[in-house]
Design a protein around this motif. Structure first.
Motif, mmCIF file in Angstrom:
data_model
loop_
_atom_site.group_PDB
_atom_site.id
_atom_site.type_symbol
_atom_site.label_atom_id
_atom_site.label_comp_id
_atom_site.label_asym_id
_atom_site.label_seq_id
_atom_site.Cartn_x
_atom_site.Cartn_y
_atom_site.Cartn_z
ATOM 1 N N GLN A 93 0.834 -1.198 0.000
ATOM 2 C CA GLN A 93 0.000 0.000 0.000
ATOM 3 C C GLN A 93 0.873 1.253 0.000
ATOM 4 O OE1 GLN A 93 -2.921 -0.658 3.253
ATOM 5 N NE2 GLN A 93 -4.369 -1.107 1.621
ATOM 6 N N SER A 94 1.736 1.300 -0.995
ATOM 7 C CA SER A 94 2.685 2.393 -1.119
ATOM 8 C C SER A 94 2.710 2.901 -2.558
ATOM 9 C CB SER A 94 4.082 1.913 -0.705
ATOM 10 O OG SER A 94 5.046 2.905 -0.957
ATOM 11 N N LEU A 95 2.744 4.219 -2.711
ATOM 12 C CA LEU A 95 2.792 4.856 -4.018
ATOM 13 C C LEU A 95 3.933 5.862 -4.014
ATOM 14 C CD1 LEU A 95 1.206 5.149 -6.781
ATOM 15 C CD2 LEU A 95 0.032 7.086 -5.700
ATOM 16 N N VAL A 96 4.805 5.809 -5.012
ATOM 17 C CA VAL A 96 5.916 6.754 -5.108
ATOM 18 C C VAL A 96 5.523 7.895 -6.036
ATOM 19 C CG1 VAL A 96 8.318 7.093 -5.783
ATOM 20 C CG2 VAL A 96 7.629 4.952 -4.668
ATOM 21 N N LEU A 97 5.647 9.123 -5.535
ATOM 22 C CA LEU A 97 5.384 10.326 -6.320
ATOM 23 C C LEU A 97 6.703 11.006 -6.635
ATOM 24 C CD1 LEU A 97 2.400 11.772 -4.262
ATOM 25 C CD2 LEU A 97 2.258 10.541 -6.426
ATOM 26 N N ARG A 98 6.832 11.493 -7.861
ATOM 27 C CA ARG A 98 8.072 12.150 -8.290
ATOM 28 C C ARG A 98 7.784 13.577 -8.731
ATOM 29 N NH1 ARG A 98 11.344 8.469 -11.967
ATOM 30 N NH2 ARG A 98 11.849 7.639 -9.889
ATOM 31 N N LEU A 99 8.475 14.532 -8.127
ATOM 32 C CA LEU A 99 8.334 15.924 -8.526
ATOM 33 C C LEU A 99 8.987 16.161 -9.879
ATOM 34 C CD1 LEU A 99 9.262 17.798 -5.209
ATOM 35 C CD2 LEU A 99 6.964 17.317 -6.091
ATOM 36 N N THR A 100 8.496 17.145 -10.610
ATOM 37 C CA THR A 100 9.180 17.539 -11.838
ATOM 38 C C THR A 100 10.559 18.079 -11.482
ATOM 39 O OG1 THR A 100 8.314 19.787 -11.782
ATOM 40 C CG2 THR A 100 6.989 18.132 -12.949
ATOM 41 N N GLU A 101 11.490 17.916 -12.382
ATOM 42 C CA GLU A 101 12.851 18.388 -12.128
ATOM 43 C C GLU A 101 12.868 19.898 -11.896
ATOM 44 O OE1 GLU A 101 17.312 18.081 -14.162
ATOM 45 O OE2 GLU A 101 15.549 17.262 -15.191
ATOM 46 N N ARG A 102 12.062 20.620 -12.656
ATOM 47 C CA ARG A 102 12.037 22.082 -12.532
ATOM 48 C C ARG A 102 11.580 22.514 -11.143
ATOM 49 N NH1 ARG A 102 8.606 26.200 -16.486
ATOM 50 N NH2 ARG A 102 9.223 28.146 -15.440
ATOM 51 N N PHE A 103 10.491 21.896 -10.640
ATOM 52 C CA PHE A 103 9.966 22.283 -9.336
ATOM 53 C C PHE A 103 10.933 21.888 -8.227
ATOM 54 C CE2 PHE A 103 7.372 21.750 -5.527
ATOM 55 C CZ PHE A 103 6.622 22.918 -5.533
ATOM 56 N N ALA A 104 11.491 20.682 -8.319
ATOM 57 C CA ALA A 104 12.427 20.227 -7.298
ATOM 58 C C ALA A 104 13.659 21.124 -7.242
ATOM 59 C CB ALA A 104 12.829 18.783 -7.573
ATOM 60 N N LYS A 152 13.851 24.248 -8.212
ATOM 61 C CA LYS A 152 13.447 25.584 -7.760
ATOM 62 C C LYS A 152 13.452 25.674 -6.241
ATOM 63 C CE LYS A 152 9.440 28.711 -7.758
ATOM 64 N NZ LYS A 152 8.032 28.889 -8.220
ATOM 65 N N HIS A 153 12.994 24.615 -5.572
ATOM 66 C CA HIS A 153 12.882 24.650 -4.118
ATOM 67 C C HIS A 153 13.936 23.801 -3.415
ATOM 68 C CE1 HIS A 153 9.169 26.944 -4.191
ATOM 69 N NE2 HIS A 153 8.688 26.120 -5.110
ATOM 70 N N LYS A 154 14.919 23.326 -4.190
ATOM 71 C CA LYS A 154 16.008 22.521 -3.627
ATOM 72 C C LYS A 154 15.470 21.330 -2.836
ATOM 73 C CE LYS A 154 19.278 26.374 -3.411
ATOM 74 N NZ LYS A 154 18.415 27.289 -4.188
ATOM 75 N N LEU A 155 14.587 20.583 -3.489
ATOM 76 C CA LEU A 155 13.935 19.433 -2.872
ATOM 77 C C LEU A 155 14.372 18.140 -3.541
ATOM 78 C CD1 LEU A 155 10.247 20.732 -2.736
ATOM 79 C CD2 LEU A 155 11.785 20.467 -0.786
ATOM 80 N N PRO A 156 14.342 17.026 -2.814
ATOM 81 C CA PRO A 156 14.481 15.719 -3.472
ATOM 82 C C PRO A 156 13.273 15.489 -4.363
ATOM 83 C CG PRO A 156 13.900 15.450 -1.161
ATOM 84 C CD PRO A 156 14.185 16.894 -1.351
ATOM 85 N N ARG A 157 13.400 14.622 -5.342
ATOM 86 C CA ARG A 157 12.317 14.438 -6.299
ATOM 87 C C ARG A 157 11.317 13.362 -5.901
ATOM 88 N NH1 ARG A 157 13.949 14.115 -12.430
ATOM 89 N NH2 ARG A 157 11.672 14.346 -12.516
#
Length: 257
Positions: free
Chosen positions: A208-219, A221-226
């Protein structure tokens, strides 16, 4: 989850607050509290009776909105009682400029309510940098067809349907997971991003796990892992999603407490 007793016993409160459940989710380690509530039993005097502050913006809203807000803050107050940093502090959860919850120092948390159920998840900030919870009633088939392309790409929908999930379950799960991701990241990014910023890239149905990936541009921009792992629970008529974890290099992020 094991039921806990409400702290108040007046007749009005018993007519408003129903079953309360509290437990630590073994998958995430966060405390979750849920409560059923009856909007028909709501009245403004319940706020002081339950020890919950009524913010001015909510006081100007419709009674149904006031009822949902009260139930969510009540669940939050019960959840906070279990956390060492706030056991002897005020258990009020404030409201931000964008009506986002403002948690006591040392706490990360999230609130969601739908229909007659409110849920809250909390954790010590030492243990979690971000935390978002969302609960949704299964989206009707007609509505699914209207919003499918807004909520998810065809590739995302096929990822879930290939593992046997119906259209309603698949779309509701993606919707809920992305909502929980937004709630988890907003305190750090202060950016109202949409569904298109994240993509479901892996489903582990048994876990019951789903992996979500941020767009490279958004990640970037906010210095986040994807990548972010969302734990979900499939009910008969609803889906609950929780996205939580720690940031690498957390000292570089200035989350709003």
């Amino acid at each position: 989850m094991q039921a806990v007793n409400a702290t108040k016993e007046s007749g009005a409160e018993r007519h408003f607050i129903g079953k309360v459940q509290s437990a630590v989710d073994p998958r995430t380690g966060v405390r979750q509290v849920s409560c059923e509530f009856d909007s028909a039993g709501y009245q403004p005097t319940l706020y002081p009776q339950l020890g919950i502050a009524l913010p001015e913006p909510i006081a100007r809203s419709l009674p149904k909105r006031q009822a949902g807000f009260l139930a969510g803050r009540y669940a939050a107050a019960l959840a906070l009682q279990h956390l060492a940093p706030v056991r002897n502090q005020d258990l009020q959860v404030g409201i931000g400029e964008q009506r986002n919850p403002l948690w006591p120092s040392g706490v990360v948390g999230s609130i969601s309510h739908v229909g007659s159920v409110a849920v809250c998840a909390v954790s010590r900030r030492l243990d979690m940098d971000y935390l978002g919870i969302d609960v949704e009633v299964l989206i009707p088939t007609r509505v699914c067809r209207e919003i499918a392309t807004i909520v998810a790409t065809r590739r995302e929908r096929e990822l879930l349907s290939d593992q046997g999930l119906s259209e309603r379950v698949a779309l509701t799960l993606i919707y809920s997971a992305k909502e929980s991701l937004f709630k988890a990241l907003y305190p750090s990014v202060r950016d109202y991003f949409g569904f298109e910023v994240a993509e479901a890239v892996e489903l582990r149905l048994e876990e019951q796990s789903l992996v979500l990936r941020l767009t490279e541009r958004f990640a970037d921009k906010h210095k986040l892992p994807r990548d972010y792992q969302c734990q979900f629970t499939l009910g008969e008529h609803w889906i609950q999603s929780v996205t939580c974890g720690k940031f690498p290099g957390r000292a570089n992020l200035k989350a709003v407490v």
